[in-house]
Design a protein around this motif. Structure first.
Motif, PDB file in Angstrom:
ATOM      1  N   UNK A   1       0.869  -1.186   0.000  1.00  0.00           N
ATOM      2  CA  UNK A   1       0.000   0.000   0.000  1.00  0.00           C
ATOM      3  C   UNK A   1       0.898   1.225   0.000  1.00  0.00           C
ATOM      4  N   UNK A   2       0.764   2.052  -1.031  1.00  0.00           N
ATOM      5  CA  UNK A   2       1.546   3.279  -1.108  1.00  0.00           C
ATOM      6  C   UNK A   2       0.604   4.470  -0.939  1.00  0.00           C
ATOM      7  N   UNK A   3       0.891   5.265   0.065  1.00  0.00           N
ATOM      8  CA  UNK A   3       0.048   6.438   0.349  1.00  0.00           C
ATOM      9  C   UNK A   3       0.897   7.683   0.116  1.00  0.00           C
ATOM     10  N   UNK A   4       0.377   8.602  -0.658  1.00  0.00           N
ATOM     11  CA  UNK A   4       1.046   9.899  -0.787  1.00  0.00           C
ATOM     12  C   UNK A   4      -0.019  10.977  -0.622  1.00  0.00           C
ATOM     13  N   UNK A   5       0.022  11.645   0.510  1.00  0.00           N
ATOM     14  CA  UNK A   5      -1.004  12.632   0.854  1.00  0.00           C
ATOM     15  C   UNK A   5      -2.406  12.039   0.606  1.00  0.00           C
ATOM     16  N   UNK A   6      -3.230  12.707  -0.193  1.00  0.00           N
ATOM     17  CA  UNK A   6      -4.589  12.195  -0.379  1.00  0.00           C
ATOM     18  C   UNK A   6      -4.718  11.224  -1.560  1.00  0.00           C
ATOM     19  N   UNK A   7      -3.611  10.647  -1.975  1.00  0.00           N
ATOM     20  CA  UNK A   7      -3.697   9.619  -3.015  1.00  0.00           C
ATOM     21  C   UNK A   7      -3.143   8.310  -2.463  1.00  0.00           C
ATOM     22  N   UNK A   8      -3.582   7.208  -3.035  1.00  0.00           N
ATOM     23  CA  UNK A   8      -3.084   5.900  -2.606  1.00  0.00           C
ATOM     24  C   UNK A   8      -3.157   4.935  -3.770  1.00  0.00           C
ATOM     25  N   UNK A   9      -2.317   3.935  -3.701  1.00  0.00           N
ATOM     26  CA  UNK A   9      -2.323   2.910  -4.749  1.00  0.00           C
ATOM     27  C   UNK A   9      -1.924   1.575  -4.139  1.00  0.00           C
ATOM     28  N   UNK A  10      -2.363   0.497  -4.783  1.00  0.00           N
ATOM     29  CA  UNK A  10      -2.017  -0.850  -4.338  1.00  0.00           C
ATOM     30  C   UNK A  10      -1.051  -1.429  -5.362  1.00  0.00           C
ATOM     31  N   UNK A  11       0.165  -1.686  -4.934  1.00  0.00           N
ATOM     32  CA  UNK A  11       1.192  -2.154  -5.866  1.00  0.00           C
ATOM     33  C   UNK A  11       1.387  -3.652  -5.725  1.00  0.00           C
ATOM     34  N   UNK A  12       1.576  -4.311  -6.839  1.00  0.00           N
ATOM     35  CA  UNK A  12       1.831  -5.759  -6.803  1.00  0.00           C
ATOM     36  C   UNK A  12       3.127  -6.020  -6.025  1.00  0.00           C
ATOM     37  N   UNK A  13       3.043  -6.879  -5.009  1.00  0.00           N
ATOM     38  CA  UNK A  13       4.238  -7.170  -4.207  1.00  0.00           C
ATOM     39  C   UNK A  13       4.631  -8.641  -4.315  1.00  0.00           C
ATOM     40  N   UNK A  14       4.183  -9.293  -5.391  1.00  0.00           N
ATOM     41  CA  UNK A  14       4.499 -10.719  -5.541  1.00  0.00           C
ATOM     42  C   UNK A  14       6.006 -10.948  -5.531  1.00  0.00           C
ATOM     43  N   UNK A  15       6.757 -10.012  -6.146  1.00  0.00           N
ATOM     44  CA  UNK A  15       8.216 -10.185  -6.205  1.00  0.00           C
ATOM     45  C   UNK A  15       8.879  -9.930  -4.844  1.00  0.00           C
ATOM     46  N   UNK A  16       8.159  -9.303  -3.929  1.00  0.00           N
ATOM     47  CA  UNK A  16       8.738  -9.019  -2.609  1.00  0.00           C
ATOM     48  C   UNK A  16       8.432 -10.124  -1.597  1.00  0.00           C
ATOM     49  N   UNK A  17       7.400 -10.908  -1.886  1.00  0.00           N
ATOM     50  CA  UNK A  17       6.974 -11.955  -0.940  1.00  0.00           C
ATOM     51  C   UNK A  17       8.142 -12.934  -0.732  1.00  0.00           C
ATOM     52  N   UNK A  18       8.463 -13.199   0.492  1.00  0.00           N
ATOM     53  CA  UNK A  18       9.616 -14.067   0.783  1.00  0.00           C
ATOM     54  C   UNK A  18      10.862 -13.279   1.122  1.00  0.00           C
ATOM     55  N   UNK A  19      10.850 -11.980   0.830  1.00  0.00           N
ATOM     56  CA  UNK A  19      12.050 -11.177   1.112  1.00  0.00           C
ATOM     57  C   UNK A  19      12.027 -10.688   2.559  1.00  0.00           C
ATOM     58  N   UNK A  20      13.231 -10.380   3.047  1.00  0.00           N
ATOM     59  CA  UNK A  20      13.342  -9.904   4.427  1.00  0.00           C
ATOM     60  C   UNK A  20      12.905  -8.441   4.515  1.00  0.00           C
ATOM     61  N   UNK A  21      12.655  -7.993   5.726  1.00  0.00           N
ATOM     62  CA  UNK A  21      12.264  -6.587   5.907  1.00  0.00           C
ATOM     63  C   UNK A  21      13.400  -5.653   5.506  1.00  0.00           C
ATOM     64  N   UNK A  22      14.639  -6.103   5.639  1.00  0.00           N
ATOM     65  CA  UNK A  22      15.778  -5.253   5.256  1.00  0.00           C
ATOM     66  C   UNK A  22      15.807  -5.076   3.742  1.00  0.00           C
TER      67      UNK A  22
END
Ligand code: SF4
Length: 607
Positions: free
Chosen positions: A124-145
């Motif tokens: 979920x990306x929020x910028x002031x009064x706008x927001x978007x849902x970005x595909x995070x399939x490539x991030x799944x499995x990755x560490x928080x770092x």
């Protein structure tokens, strides 16, 4: 309605429908619950159906700030992360210092309320009064770092980034939400709730001014506050060690968690002490807008940065028999990368070691066996073998192996005990017993006070001090989402917060009013537990683990010390009476009515 101090809006997100909306809330809510933990419990109480599965789409995940958050005041860059807990089944929260707190306010929201479940991993990306849902399939499995690195390159340097690692994705019930490679929040499984919603990360960017009643006065007060902190006698030592000096204190006073809370002292304590840490330290890290930065960054045994504080070090050190700080730092870094709560992780590992020592499980894992611990941590994160049992927390693990292990499964209401052995600290034991989220020290870390007041005493003065501390720290500070350390550890005067609140909101809150708000919040949290537990609710849930009552300390100058169950229960009775609760710890009708919580009475079926 136009408010000063609060933005007056929540951002409500429905992940199932990929929708979000900025919704105004009432001034009454702000005045009666302030923010942070206050907003979180009020939203959960009002909108969550009783019996909701914490890992279902219906559960709500809340990130809430207060009227001082993000303004550029000492220690005000925090938010509260809250939900119905998958670990305890009751109210769960934790605070975290994060640029997400600052950015959320600057984006125009006091809280983010998330429900539903995305059909595939999203950011979920929020910028002031706008927001978007970005595909995070490539991030799944990755560490928080890795997530932090990736988004730090893509978005502004001071963007707020919150994410989960594999522990959150795999619904480990003590997974947290991590920010800035080391600031972890939401001990009772808030990271698992985020994982259950297929929400990998949240990025927040805010550019708008926060509405203030008296902006010029606020600027002056902020500068004065920062300067005042620099004059405090322990400031310099705090900057050197932060909370790490507690290792020495606990070792001297036999309350260091050691070998799953058996000893109170550790023969290798020096190896994990604040002074040892100082020799390894490469930098300080901290929450935004803080000049007391207490995160101690060291190089771990694999040459990586790891941010240390007291609880993490001893739960992944003395509690599991490990006396090498570089190795402890590696385990701590793994906890942050995977998004584990390090306290609970150290507790479940200590539990497994004791079970192995006693021959109750087939797995072999010895105290302090660094390589075996690393393997176990991976197994917990990916729910493999016995790791899958431990991933549900120590209460569930104990229920799974049984054989009398419930007496040394170190938790209250399902949340693992944080890092203070209470064999001879009845006041601190009561703090654990009655804490809002299970056995956590945040609401009332009274053990150093208790040491001076007489540790062996079970008296009314301790109950009074405990309640006063809970209202301040668990009620007011958690609602304001300000850090407790300036007041608790450096002696930063409460008067500052009155001034800050006035400059922010334009309103004069007296200490009495603030205490009443704190009391309202804590009573509503208690009501939430009782509503969710139903017939399972009883006063034994407010009693800490039996080990402290039945098994005396096995080593050190206080060897033989043990808590007295009858005296503990007498203190608990006094505590209930002073809180206006009945003998089972249920708030009385008149208590709730007096706090403006009459609607709670009918839901709890009180007469
Ligand atoms: S003192 Fe530590 S925990 Fe508190 S705001 Fe500063 S860095 Fe964060």
């Amino acid at each position: 309605m136009i408010m000063q101090g609060w933005t007056g809006f929540f951002l409500k997100v429905d992940l199932t429908r990929s929708q979000a909306s900025a919704e105004p809330y009432s001034e009454d809510l702000a005045l009666n619950f302030l923010g942070g933990r206050g907003f979180a419990i009020k939203i959960l109480w009002d909108t969550l159906k009783q019996g909701t599965n914490p890992l279902s789409p219906e559960n709500k995940l809340i990130f809430a700030t207060g009227p001082l958050t993000g303004i550029g005041l000492p220690n005000s860059g925090k938010l509260v992360i809250a939900s119905k807990s998958p670990l305890t089944g009751g109210y769960g929260d934790g605070n975290s210092g994060s640029w997400a707190a600052v950015n959320l306010r600057k984006a125009g929201y006091d809280a983010l309320v998330i429900e539903g479940k995305a059909s595939k991993p999203v950011t979920l990306h929020i910028k002031d009064r706008t927001w978007e849902f970005l595909d995070a399939s490539d991030l799944w499995g990755k560490s928080t770092f890795e997530v932090d690195d990736q988004f730090r390159k893509k978005y502004s340097k001071l963007a707020g980034i919150l994410s989960i690692g594999p522990a959150g994705e795999n619904l480990v019930k003590f997974a947290t939400v991590v920010s800035q490679k080391g600031r972890s929040g939401g001990r009772p499984g808030m990271g698992a709730v985020m994982g259950s919603k297929n929400l990998k990360a949240i990025v927040v960017e805010g550019t708008q001014p926060i509405p203030l009643a008296y902006p010029n006065e606020m600027k002056r007060l902020a500068i004065d506050g920062y300067k005042e902190l620099l004059t405090k006698p322990v400031y310099q030592f705090w900057k050197r060690q932060g909370t790490m000096s507690t290792v020495e204190w606990c070792q001297e006073n036999s309350c260091l968690p050691t070998f799953n809370y058996k000893q109170g002292v550790f023969d290798k304590a020096e190896g994990i002490s604040g002074f040892t840490m100082e020799k390894m330290k490469v930098s300080n890290r901290g929450c935004p807008q803080c000049n007391m930065t207490c995160g101690n960054v060291v190089k771990d045994s694999e040459g990586q940065d790891s941010e240390l504080d007291y609880e993490n070090v001893v739960m992944l050190g003395s509690n599991i028999g490990l006396g090498n700080l570089a190795q402890v730092a590696t385990l701590n870094r793994l906890a942050d990368e995977f998004s584990f709560d390090a306290i609970s992780l150290g507790s479940v590992i200590g539990f497994a070691m004791e079970a192995s020592e006693k021959g109750l499980i087939s797995e072999k894992i010895g105290w302090g066996d660094f390589e075996a611990i690393k393997v176990l941590i991976n197994n917990i994160a990916y729910r493999r073998g016995f790791g899958a049992v431990l991933a549900d927390g120590v209460r569930a693990a104990s229920a799974a192996i049984d054989k009398g292990s419930s007496e040394w499964a170190m938790h209250v209401k399902g949340l693992e005990v944080s890092a203070y052995d209470c064999h001879i600290a009845p006041g601190m034991a009561l703090a654990y017993g009655t804490s809002s989220i299970g056995a956590h020290h945040k609401d009332a870390w009274i053990i150093t006070w208790e040491q001076k007041a007489g540790r062996e005493k079970y008296d009314e003065a301790k109950v009074d001090h405990l309640i006063k501390t809970q209202l301040l720290r668990g009620g007011i500070f958690e609602a304001l989402t300000v850090c407790r350390f300036p007041q608790g550890s450096l002696g930063f005067e409460l008067e500052w917060y009155h001034k800050y609140l006035r400059a922010s909101t334009g309103k004069n809150f007296s200490m009495e009013q603030l205490n009443q708000i704190g009391d309202r919040i804590l009573n509503l949290i208690r009501a939430f537990w009782i509503r969710e537990y139903g017939d399972r609710w009883n006063r034994d849930l407010d009693v800490p683990p039996m080990r402290w009552f039945k098994e005396p300390l096995t080593d050190g100058p206080l060897k033989g010390a043990v808590l007295d169950i009858e005296k503990y229960n007498s203190m608990l009775d006094i505590y209930y009476q002073k809180r206006g609760w009945d003998k089972n710890g249920v708030p009385k009708k008149e208590t709730l009515d007096g706090l403006g919580l009459s609607d709670v009475t009918s839901q709890l079926k009180l007469s």
